[in-house]
Design an enzyme around this catalytic site. Structure first.
Site, mmCIF file in Angstrom:
data_model
loop_
_atom_site.group_PDB
_atom_site.id
_atom_site.type_symbol
_atom_site.label_atom_id
_atom_site.label_comp_id
_atom_site.label_asym_id
_atom_site.label_seq_id
_atom_site.Cartn_x
_atom_site.Cartn_y
_atom_site.Cartn_z
ATOM 1 N N SER A 104 0.822 -1.205 0.000
ATOM 2 C CA SER A 104 0.000 0.000 0.000
ATOM 3 C C SER A 104 0.864 1.267 0.000
ATOM 4 O O SER A 104 1.674 1.465 -0.898
ATOM 5 C CB SER A 104 -0.944 -0.033 1.209
ATOM 6 N N HIS A 127 -2.627 -1.254 -4.727
ATOM 7 C CA HIS A 127 -4.095 -1.234 -4.841
ATOM 8 C C HIS A 127 -4.590 0.208 -4.735
ATOM 9 O O HIS A 127 -3.865 1.099 -4.303
ATOM 10 C CB HIS A 127 -4.731 -2.116 -3.760
#
Length: 285
Positions: A104, A127
């Site tokens: 992330s 993501h």
């Protein structure tokens, strides 16, 4: 000094490495904590600790380079970007090493250093931005998400070799994750995609950092002279302080001995005086 370093290691997860050059080792682990405190059961990296520490490392003449060890699950986007921007803006040689995971917001943190490494067994998850808590189902919310993702994409593309278009493709991949969209890259794949510079371990990262420090010294020899002069001045100051302390200690010891001798003489004189009969001392009964 040792006590200070021990406290720094326990509180901030950072330490000064003992080598031919002064390297500061900083760990970024667990979740990146933002404006809200996470539970006491969660391992966190607090941005209010890291930001001033990075500024201190950049301005310290006693530190030649920074080694960043990463094993993070991600966390607060703005706090993570703030740390990444500071690392990217440092003049001193910086090397990052991804261990375990750099997921992330850990991706911008990994690429922020001038040279990045990842161990073969580590993974990196790319993501879209997520949000916890209440949100409004209005177009403005989606616009906010898109702007936030663009900020991350621009930063990653600027500080690595991956193209913005390819990074967005990996971010929006639908066939990789079960409960989410995005992509998981292992060490080799992260290097092949251009996200990370090299696949290696601790020795490779430290070796490269030493090389970068030597290159920096070759480009700025005046810094070495200033550092040596400051070190010499500091050494002289330390010696001078030691001499002053020693002289003060010696002076105090002499004074203490003089007082002790005077006190002893008074005791002896008192004893001798007490041994003389009163009629011989001229005292009246």
């Amino acid at each position: 000094m040792e006590e200070e370093r021990r406290e720094e290691l326990l509180e901030l997860g950072s330490a000064r490495l003992a080598g031919r050059d002064a390297i500061h080792c900083l760990t970024i682990v667990g979740q990146i904590e933002g404006h809200q405190m996470l539970s006491s059961q969660t391992k966190t990296t607090r941005y209010e600790h890291i930001l001033p520490l990075l500024a201190s490392i950049e301005e310290s003449p006693d530190i030649d380079g920074l080694l960043i060890l990463l094993n993070t699950a991600g966390g607060d986007v703005e706090a993570g970007l703030a740390i990444a921007e500071l690392i990217a803006g440092m003049d001193k040689p910086t090397v990052s090493l991804v261990l375990g995971g750099g997921h992330s917001i850990g991706v911008p943190l990994a690429v922020a250093a001038k040279t990045s490494f990842i161990v073969p067994s580590a993974t990196m998850t790319i993501h879209p931005v997520r949000m916890n808590g209440m949100m409004l189902g209005v177009p403005q919310t989606m616009n906010y998400f898109e702007k936030m993702q663009d900020r991350i994409t621009r930063f990653v593309a600027k500080n690595s070799h991956i193209k913005p278009e390819r990074f967005k493709e990996l971010m929006m991949e639908r066939d990789e994750l079960v409960l989410d969209i995005g992509t998981v890259l292992d060490g080799k794949a992260a290097v092949e995609e251009g996200l990370i510079d090299n696949c290696g371990s601790l020795s490779d990262a430290v070796k490269r950092l030493y090389e970068m420090i030597e290159e920096e010294k070759a480009k700025n020899p005046e810094k070495i002279v200033k550092k040596a002069a400051k070190s010499s001045k500091s050494t002289k100051s330390t010696k001078s302080t030691k001499k002053t302390t020693q002289k003060s200690s010696e002076k105090g010891e002499k004074k203490r001995k003089a007082v002790a001798v005077k006190s002893r003489n008074a005791e002896i004189n008192g004893a001798l005086y007490g041994a003389i009969p009163r009629d011989l001392r001229g005292e009246q009964r």
